[in-house]
Scaffold this motif. Structure first.
Motif, PDB file in Angstrom:
ATOM      1  N   ASP A   1     -10.207   0.071 -31.803  1.00  0.00           N
ATOM      2  CA  ASP A   1     -10.354   1.477 -31.426  1.00  0.00           C
ATOM      3  C   ASP A   1     -11.825   1.855 -31.278  1.00  0.00           C
ATOM      4  O   ASP A   1     -12.193   2.649 -30.398  1.00  0.00           O
ATOM      5  CB  ASP A   1      -9.692   2.384 -32.466  1.00  0.00           C
TER       6      ASP A   1
ATOM      7  N   SER B   1      -9.800  10.133 -19.981  1.00  0.00           N
ATOM      8  CA  SER B   1      -9.351   9.853 -21.341  1.00  0.00           C
ATOM      9  C   SER B   1      -8.596  11.063 -21.877  1.00  0.00           C
ATOM     10  O   SER B   1      -8.980  12.208 -21.626  1.00  0.00           O
ATOM     11  CB  SER B   1     -10.552   9.545 -22.247  1.00  0.00           C
TER      12      SER B   1
ATOM     13  N   GLU C   1     -13.078   0.403 -28.033  1.00  0.00           N
ATOM     14  CA  GLU C   1     -12.526   1.180 -26.911  1.00  0.00           C
ATOM     15  C   GLU C   1     -13.287   2.488 -26.746  1.00  0.00           C
ATOM     16  O   GLU C   1     -13.611   2.891 -25.623  1.00  0.00           O
ATOM     17  CB  GLU C   1     -11.045   1.450 -27.156  1.00  0.00           C
ATOM     18  N   ALA C   2     -13.597   3.158 -27.859  1.00  0.00           N
ATOM     19  CA  ALA C   2     -14.319   4.431 -27.779  1.00  0.00           C
ATOM     20  C   ALA C   2     -15.737   4.230 -27.260  1.00  0.00           C
ATOM     21  O   ALA C   2     -16.261   5.071 -26.525  1.00  0.00           O
ATOM     22  CB  ALA C   2     -14.346   5.098 -29.151  1.00  0.00           C
TER      23      ALA C   2
ATOM     24  N   THR D   1     -16.781   1.865 -25.232  1.00  0.00           N
ATOM     25  CA  THR D   1     -16.849   1.308 -23.876  1.00  0.00           C
ATOM     26  C   THR D   1     -15.968   2.032 -22.872  1.00  0.00           C
ATOM     27  O   THR D   1     -15.914   1.638 -21.705  1.00  0.00           O
ATOM     28  CB  THR D   1     -16.437  -0.184 -23.907  1.00  0.00           C
ATOM     29  N   ARG D   2     -15.271   3.081 -23.303  1.00  0.00           N
ATOM     30  CA  ARG D   2     -14.341   3.766 -22.404  1.00  0.00           C
ATOM     31  C   ARG D   2     -15.069   4.318 -21.189  1.00  0.00           C
ATOM     32  O   ARG D   2     -16.217   4.746 -21.259  1.00  0.00           O
ATOM     33  CB  ARG D   2     -13.612   4.885 -23.137  1.00  0.00           C
ATOM     34  N   GLN D   3     -14.368   4.309 -20.091  1.00  0.00           N
ATOM     35  CA  GLN D   3     -14.921   4.814 -18.839  1.00  0.00           C
ATOM     36  C   GLN D   3     -13.800   5.450 -18.040  1.00  0.00           C
ATOM     37  O   GLN D   3     -12.708   4.903 -17.932  1.00  0.00           O
ATOM     38  CB  GLN D   3     -15.563   3.676 -18.029  1.00  0.00           C
TER      39      GLN D   3
END
Length: 335
Positions: A49, A60, A52-53, A55-57
């Motif tokens: 998690d 969301s 993911e936070a 590197t998120r793009q």
């Protein structure tokens, strides 16, 4: 005693939606190749998690902001009790939990959490923003002790217009309003921006290439062994201002960071001084220990429209080193 799970603290609370869930766009963190591969452990969330936070793009999902109204709540030794459930605001200080029901009766809207009572950075980025919720839905109250006069927290409260009622010791809440304010939706982003504007009101901070906020040996052990060398390199070659927050006033920190194009330093509470007031578009680059990586500052910088750099040092959770070239190359990504 018979093996059933305890009641959930908010089960019998009246609840309402303050802000809806929504889908928001987030730009990617900028990082050199191989940074994610350096991450070995995370705090505050699971490793998947956290990655993911960080590197998120793109789009969301962000959850809603929710209010809760509870009646007949006991506060005993830093723990709230309601309907058989409990909600911890801090670690218990007493060995035994049995006690008579508190005789003192109070009411109000509580804006603190366990994490905001544990870490100064969480208090500044979360409790100061949640205070606006409390003020809009009741009389703000806190169980936190009064801050030291003239200290950082005292000055932030004055600049932000925070004057909560302080509940010292045990108490019985005839009515208590609380909030689920974890989601980084646009309502929370607007409150974070409002806090920034209050802190900057009446100031004209000078634009600087960046500010390096030293951590040193303060707080939980988290030592960047070549911190001073990196800071001096940035000052010499990039025009950065280097500040030890423990030796600076809140006003000096705001003036230094309020128009900075970059905020750099070891991941931790001291960086929140800078992120809270840095302008939209500023580069936020926490130097992360490989065994203690966190995404909390990414969430804050996303709310404030800043750009985040993922930079992971090499070593352990408490002692680590970052190569100069990695720092300089990461800064170059924002040019």
């Amino acid at each position: 005693m018979i093996g059933r799970p305890p009641p959930e603290f908010f089960d019998k609370a009246e609840r309402w939606q303050i802000a809806p869930a929504e889908t928001l766009y987030y730009p990617p963190a900028l990082a050199l190749p191989g940074q994610v591969d350096r991450i070995r452990a995370a705090v505050f969330a699971s490793l998947p998690d956290t990655i993911e936070a960080l590197t998120r793009q793109g789009d969301s999902h962000e959850g809603p902001t929710t209010g809760f109204r509870l009646r007949a709540v006991d506060l005993v030794d830093g723990v709230l009790y309601h309907g058989g459930g409990e909600h911890h605001l801090r670690n218990r200080q007493r060995r035994f939990g049995l006690t008579p029901r508190p005789a003192r009766e109070v009411s109000g809207a509580l804006y603190e959490t366990w994490t905001t009572n544990r870490w100064f950075g969480s208090w500044l980025m979360e409790a100061c923003v949640a205070h606006d919720l409390a003020a809009a839905h009741g009389d703000p109250v806190t169980t936190a002790a009064p801050p030291s006069q003239g200290g950082h927290q005292d000055r932030y409260e004055a600049l932000a217009g925070m004057a909560p009622r302080r509940i010292d010791g045990d108490a019985h809440f005839t009515e208590l309003v609380m909030f689920d304010d974890y989601a980084s939706n646009s309502h929370k982003a607007a409150r974070a921006d409002a806090l920034r504007r209050r802190l900057l009101q009446g100031r004209s901070p000078q634009a600087v290439p960046g500010v390096f906020l030293l951590r040193g040996h303060a707080g939980d052990p988290r030592l960047l062994v070549n911190e001073r060398d990196l800071a001096e390199d940035l000052a010499r070659h990039r025009g950065f201002v280097v500040i030890d927050p423990l030796d600076a006033t809140v006003d000096q920190l705001i003036d230094a960071c309020g128009a900075a194009r970059a905020i750099v330093g070891v991941e931790g509470s001291q960086l929140v001084h800078g992120i809270t007031v840095a302008p939209p578009g500023a580069a936020i680059i926490p130097i992360q220990p490989p065994e203690r990586v966190a995404a909390t500052l990414k969430h804050q910088s996303d709310r404030l429209g800043q750009r985040f750099g993922l930079l992971v040092a090499e070593g352990s959770d408490s002692r680590f080193r970052l190569e100069r070239d990695d720092l300089m190359a990461t800064l170059d990504l924002f040019e």
